[in-house]
Scaffold this motif. Structure first.
Motif, short mmCIF file in Angstrom:
data_model
loop_
_atom_site.label_atom_id
_atom_site.label_comp_id
_atom_site.label_asym_id
_atom_site.label_seq_id
_atom_site.Cartn_x
_atom_site.Cartn_y
_atom_site.Cartn_z
N VAL A 114 -12.73 -4.46 12.73
CA VAL A 114 -11.50 -3.76 12.82
C VAL A 114 -10.29 -4.60 12.86
N PHE A 115 -10.49 -5.40 13.92
CA PHE A 115 -9.33 -6.33 14.16
C PHE A 115 -9.18 -7.49 12.94
N ILE A 116 -10.13 -7.88 12.26
CA ILE A 116 -10.00 -8.81 11.05
C ILE A 116 -9.46 -7.85 10.01
N LEU A 117 -9.73 -6.50 9.78
CA LEU A 117 -9.27 -5.85 8.76
C LEU A 117 -7.77 -5.65 9.18
N PHE A 118 -7.13 -5.49 10.25
CA PHE A 118 -6.02 -5.05 10.54
C PHE A 118 -5.03 -6.37 10.40
N LEU A 119 -5.40 -7.48 10.60
CA LEU A 119 -4.99 -8.87 10.27
C LEU A 119 -4.83 -9.21 8.95
N ALA A 120 -6.02 -8.72 8.27
CA ALA A 120 -5.98 -9.07 6.75
C ALA A 120 -5.27 -8.39 5.63
N CYS A 121 -4.58 -7.21 6.25
CA CYS A 121 -3.59 -6.28 5.53
C CYS A 121 -2.26 -7.24 5.19
N LYS A 122 -2.11 -7.28 3.82
CA LYS A 122 -0.84 -7.73 3.37
C LYS A 122 -0.38 -7.20 2.00
N THR A 123 1.04 -7.15 1.63
CA THR A 123 1.24 -6.43 0.71
C THR A 123 1.38 -7.27 -0.42
N PRO B 222 3.44 -8.11 -3.69
CA PRO B 222 4.73 -7.86 -4.25
C PRO B 222 4.71 -7.20 -5.61
N PHE B 223 3.80 -7.56 -6.47
CA PHE B 223 3.70 -7.07 -7.73
C PHE B 223 3.05 -5.51 -8.17
N THR B 224 2.52 -5.04 -6.91
CA THR B 224 1.90 -3.74 -7.04
C THR B 224 2.35 -2.93 -6.03
N GLY B 225 2.95 -3.36 -4.95
CA GLY B 225 3.33 -2.62 -3.68
C GLY B 225 2.10 -2.25 -2.95
N LYS B 226 1.00 -2.66 -3.16
CA LYS B 226 -0.44 -2.15 -2.40
C LYS B 226 -0.71 -3.20 -1.29
N SER B 227 -1.36 -2.55 -0.34
CA SER B 227 -2.01 -3.56 0.68
C SER B 227 -3.07 -4.24 0.20
N THR B 228 -3.20 -5.41 0.54
CA THR B 228 -4.36 -6.25 0.12
C THR B 228 -5.34 -6.84 1.26
N LEU B 229 -6.53 -7.10 0.89
CA LEU B 229 -7.30 -7.99 2.13
C LEU B 229 -7.03 -9.55 2.05
N ASN B 230 -6.32 -10.02 2.86
CA ASN B 230 -6.05 -11.59 2.77
C ASN B 230 -5.76 -12.18 4.20
N MET B 231 -6.83 -12.88 4.70
CA MET B 231 -6.53 -13.22 6.00
C MET B 231 -6.23 -14.70 6.02
N TYR B 232 -5.91 -15.29 4.80
CA TYR B 232 -5.62 -16.70 4.70
C TYR B 232 -4.15 -16.76 4.23
#
Length: 267
Positions: free
Chosen positions: A9-18, A20-30
């Motif tokens: 759950v902690f990883i998923l929380f940290l990995a959420c980014k937006t 800019p081209f779609t406005g959607k949240s994405t999984l990206n921890m890097y």
């Protein structure tokens, strides 16, 4: 097991980014600083072990189209509140001698076209279709998202093995998890990236002044050059027919986006 769940759950929380081209949240921890140096090194190593084409009209055209597409992306990002988005990118466009019908992009903007794809592109606008797609992969951080998904897939495997006590249960779980997570999660995830890159790339090429209506035509040529094929459900890419259909539907939207930047005629 509770600690494993908390960690996921902690990883998923940290990995959420937006995106800019779609406005959607994405999984990206890097971060870019995590990805780009390694990608640039891999790109340099690839060039050293392959035949790079320089000083030809085709090589020059690849670079010119790439620069034009990247400039269009920069215009869109600046106009939409992301003026510093590309500060760590190091765009480079290289033509490599290879009969494979393919092109690819590393995180951070290192793009390779194989000579084998040029006959399918046919002209500058066809190159722009492919270039827009590849640039879009870099802009949307698809490489980092794939690594994040792979990390989470591995974490799920570890969690399952920790939870199960019997070796027989673990063996059954590992077999089912391998197939299920691949066909049910990872492959659809990859296909969604390809479709997203198609859509973003279509808008960027239109802003660069290239006719987005050429995109479905290019994929018709791709389909004509295809030899056999993997069923879409087992593939990392959408089927040619799906791409042709989607791109055709997205052309008006791409043209409308280009009009916001004063682009009303296309080559």
């Amino acid at each position: 097991m509770k600690k494993v769940r908390f960690l996921l759950v902690f990883i998923l929380f940290l990995a959420c980014k937006t995106n800019p081209f779609t406005g959607k949240s994405t999984l990206n921890m890097y971060q870019n600083s995590d990805m780009f140096p390694t990608a640039f090194a891999q790109y340099d190593a690839f060039l050293k072990s392959n035949t790079v084409i320089t000083g030809t009209a085709d090589a020059q055209r690849i670079t010119e189209v790439g620069q034009r597409i990247a400039k269009a992306a920069e215009r869109w990002l600046s106009a939409n509140g992301y003026p510093q988005y590309l500060r760590d990118y190091r765009w480079e466009y290289t033509l490599v001698e290879d009969k494979t019908i393919n092109a690819w992009c590393m995180p951070g903007g290192k793009i390779v076209f194989y000579t084998g794809i040029l006959p399918v592109c046919q002209d500058e606008t066809g190159i722009a279709v492919v270039m827009g797609h590849e640039v879009a992969h870099a802009l949307a951080d698809h490489g980092a998202q794939r690594m994040t998904a792979q990390t989470l897939q591995q974490a799920g495997l570890v969690a399952g093995n920790v939870a199960l006590e019997k070796d027989t249960d673990r063996a059954l779980f590992n077999a089912a998890y391998g197939v299920g997570s691949s066909v049910g999660v990872m492959l659809p995830f990859s296909r969604s990236h390809e479709s997203e890159a198609d859509k973003i790339g279509l808008k960027i090429m239109a802003i660069a002044g290239y006719d987005p209506a050429e995109a479905p035509e290019l994929w018709r040529r791709m389909k004509a050059n295809a030899k056999g094929g993997t069923p879409e459900i087992l593939s990392t890419h959408p089927s040619n027919d799906r791409r042709i259909s989607d791109l055709t539907q997205w052309v008006p939207e791409a043209r409308a986006e280009a009009q916001k930047f004063g682009i009303t005629t296309f080559q």
